[in-house]
Design an enzyme around this catalytic site. Structure first.
Site, PDB file in Angstrom:
ATOM      1  N   ALA A  14       0.853  -1.190   0.000  1.00  0.00           N
ATOM      2  CA  ALA A  14       0.000   0.000   0.000  1.00  0.00           C
ATOM      3  C   ALA A  14       0.885   1.234   0.000  1.00  0.00           C
ATOM      4  O   ALA A  14       2.031   1.197   0.459  1.00  0.00           O
ATOM      5  CB  ALA A  14      -0.913   0.004   1.223  1.00  0.00           C
ATOM      6  N   SER A  15       0.326   2.328  -0.516  1.00  0.00           N
ATOM      7  CA  SER A  15       1.077   3.577  -0.576  1.00  0.00           C
ATOM      8  C   SER A  15       0.147   4.735  -0.257  1.00  0.00           C
ATOM      9  O   SER A  15      -0.963   4.808  -0.786  1.00  0.00           O
ATOM     10  CB  SER A  15       1.690   3.759  -1.962  1.00  0.00           C
ATOM     11  OG  SER A  15       2.377   4.979  -2.052  1.00  0.00           O
ATOM     12  N   SER A  42       0.118   9.163   1.428  1.00  0.00           N
ATOM     13  CA  SER A  42       0.834  10.428   1.303  1.00  0.00           C
ATOM     14  C   SER A  42       2.064  10.502   2.190  1.00  0.00           C
ATOM     15  O   SER A  42       3.061  11.120   1.827  1.00  0.00           O
ATOM     16  CB  SER A  42      -0.107  11.583   1.650  1.00  0.00           C
ATOM     17  OG  SER A  42      -0.651  11.409   2.938  1.00  0.00           O
ATOM     18  N   ASP A  56      -8.326   7.120  14.384  1.00  0.00           N
ATOM     19  CA  ASP A  56      -8.310   7.112  12.914  1.00  0.00           C
ATOM     20  C   ASP A  56      -8.945   5.818  12.413  1.00  0.00           C
ATOM     21  O   ASP A  56      -8.409   5.146  11.531  1.00  0.00           O
ATOM     22  CB  ASP A  56      -6.871   7.251  12.413  1.00  0.00           C
ATOM     23  CG  ASP A  56      -6.802   7.691  10.957  1.00  0.00           C
ATOM     24  OD1 ASP A  56      -7.800   8.241  10.457  1.00  0.00           O
ATOM     25  OD2 ASP A  56      -5.755   7.493  10.318  1.00  0.00           O
TER      26      ASP A  56
END
Length: 533
Positions: free
Chosen positions: A133-134, A136, A289
């Site tokens: 996963a990528s 910011s 979050d």
């Protein structure tokens, strides 16, 4: 740095023009007339424009996406501030996706080796160069330690800090400008909003902080059937690299797969609510979050489903006082005791002590009474908190970052719960928990624990009492309580009497190891008056 700042300014200007955000800005009612007139004379407003068949919220969302990861994340955080934004803009910003192309694996390997001080082959038996996963701030790679454990390796993007500093600098400039030109903007505290964002993004850049948060959350739910948190491998954690146990679960939004394995959706939704209230009231430490991308469901025991939580970069906590006032507020609200809700806000110091209770009570009733026209199971807890905060803001309620995080988290949990099980009655699930927690607060065991803590504070309280009496004895002393004693005037006057009793106890008995019975009486009375809520 200056060149980077100028380039970013030009980039921002181009995006503003492309999506005609100047139209949105000039429509703001808080804008003074002279600035509105000045804006109308901007050169590009006289040029032919292409028609944009987009809502104002969509234009803002697309503009933030074009401006890159830091503005995307700012938009995501801004979307949680529904006490500040119109609903249509907040809803649109909630669609912002924090997904960006991955950076080259060679850079990831280089950064990991720099942080660990060892070659990648010395630490990992296998390291997958294609990221899982990528986002910011970081990207994640799968790996296997030499000792055989399957792990994920999270690594911060290289060269990110200068971009963050530049973007935040411009956000501060815009926020200060807004406060300077508009009294309405000052009421919304834009500088504080940007400061809150700066703290959030800086915290996310420190993966040791995230590792510590994950370890704490894992310890809080050790052996729990409700929530599993992956293990942190501390030997391989650094400020820019985090190594954790790799987990295998079903994304909580993959309803089809969950249905195929016969997951009990009612239990899953109710356990999400229980996890939230357990974190907030039992532990005073909550994952802040918990959007769907950070939550999975274990494949084991679908009839008794267990959540798996990842990405603990953002957490929140409440003081004992905030916990108490929040629980009492929610219970009073659902009993429609608006007088008590208003008084609790004043007693807690969330709104100024001089606020008129009658006016505040009437404002809360006006905003919240229509909510109760719905069946109780259809009432949104998150919307309840939101409406309370919006009303309190009109009475100069100061921003409470921990409560903003709490409201955002509750909205996430509630929305997720009703997606899993639309008939979820959140109040029926939460009410027994809150009432049990309130009873436990006054149980003999808890009172004994509180007394032991209070006794430990006696030396400090005695000194604080002396300082306060000395301050009030000054000829030009202001008749105001010390900052530690926030709350109503009635509260702090009571604490002042407690201060006098404490000093008296110290004079009468502390020198003789409290052998004189009057010292015991004064000590007990002083501690009670100062520490009572």
């Amino acid at each position: 740095m200056k060149l980077l700042a100028v380039r970013r300014l030009l980039r921002i200007q181009r995006v503003v023009i492309r999506y005609r955000l100047d139209d949105l800005i000039l429509e703001l009612p808080m804008l003074p007339w002279w600035l509105r007139l000045l804006g109308a004379t901007l050169p590009w407003r006289w040029l032919p424009r292409r028609k944009l068949e987009l809502t104002r919220g969509a234009r803002l969302r697309l503009a933030l996406q074009d401006l890159g990861p830091i503005f995307i994340k700012f938009g995501q955080i801004l979307s949680t501030r529904r006490d500040l934004l119109p609903d249509d803009i907040a809803n649109e910003l909630a669609w912002l996706q924090d997904k960006v192309p991955p950076f080259p694996p060679e850079l990831a390997v280089k950064r990991i080796e720099e942080q660990l001080g060892a070659k990648i082959e010395q630490v990992f038996a296998r390291f997958e160069r294609e990221p899982l996963a990528s986002a910011s701030v970081a990207q994640v790679h799968a790996a296997r330690l030499k000792s055989g454990e399957e792990v994920v390796v999270k690594v911060i993007r290289p060269n990110l800090e200068p971009v963050i500093r530049s973007d935040i600098a411009w956000l501060f400039i815009l926020a200060r400008l807004a406060e300077r030109v508009s009294s309405e903007a000052r009421r919304l505290h834009p500088v504080e909003v940007v400061s809150d964002y700066e703290k959030t993004i800086v915290d996310e850049l420190d993966l040791l902080r995230e590792a510590a948060n994950a370890s704490q959350l894992r310890r809080n739910f050790e052996g729990s059937p409700l929530l599993y948190v992956p293990q942190v491998y501390w030997d391989w954690c650094r400020p820019k690299v985090l190594v954790m146990e790799r987990i295998y679960g079903i994304p909580v939004t993959d309803l089809e797969t969950l249905r195929d394995q016969r997951t009990d959706f009612k239990a899953l939704a109710e356990r999400g609510v229980e996890i939230f209230f357990t974190q907030v009231f039992r532990d005073s430490f909550f994952h802040a979050d918990m959007h769907p991308g950070n939550i999975f469901v274990s494949t084991r025991a679908p009839w008794s489903p267990q959540y798996i939580a990842v990405d603990c970069g953002i957490v929140g906590s409440l003081t004992d006082e905030d916990q108490d006032y929040l629980a009492r507020n929610l219970i009073a609200f659902f009993k429609r005791d608006y007088r008590k809700v208003a008084q609790l806000h004043i007693d807690s110091g969330w709104v100024p002590a001089e606020t008129k209770v009658n006016d505040f009570e009437a404002a809360i009733r006006t905003v919240c009474e229509p909510i109760f026209e719905k069946p109780l199971k259809d009432i949104s807890f998150g919307q309840v908190l939101l409406r309370l905060f919006q009303t309190a803001r009109r009475f100069n309620m100061e921003i409470q970052p921990q409560l903003v995080l709490l409201q955002k988290t509750l909205l996430n949990i509630e929305g997720l719960g009703r997606q899993l099980y639309p008939e979820l009655d959140l109040w029926a699930t939460a009410q027994p928990f809150l009432e049990r927690w309130m009873r436990e607060r006054v149980s003999p065991k808890q009172l004994l624990r509180n007394f032991q803590q209070q006794v430990e504070q006696v030396p400090h309280l005695s000194q604080m009492a002396r300082d306060t009496l000395e301050r009030l004895s000054q000829p030009h002393a202001h008749n105001t309580p010390p900052p530690e004693w926030k709350g109503s005037r009635h509260d702090w006057l009571g604490r002042l009497v407690g201060a006098v009793l404490l000093v008296g106890a110290a004079e009468v008995g502390l020198g003789q190891q409290l052998e004189a019975w009057p010292a015991w009486v004064m000590l007990a009375g002083g501690v009670f008056l100062i520490l009572r809520r």
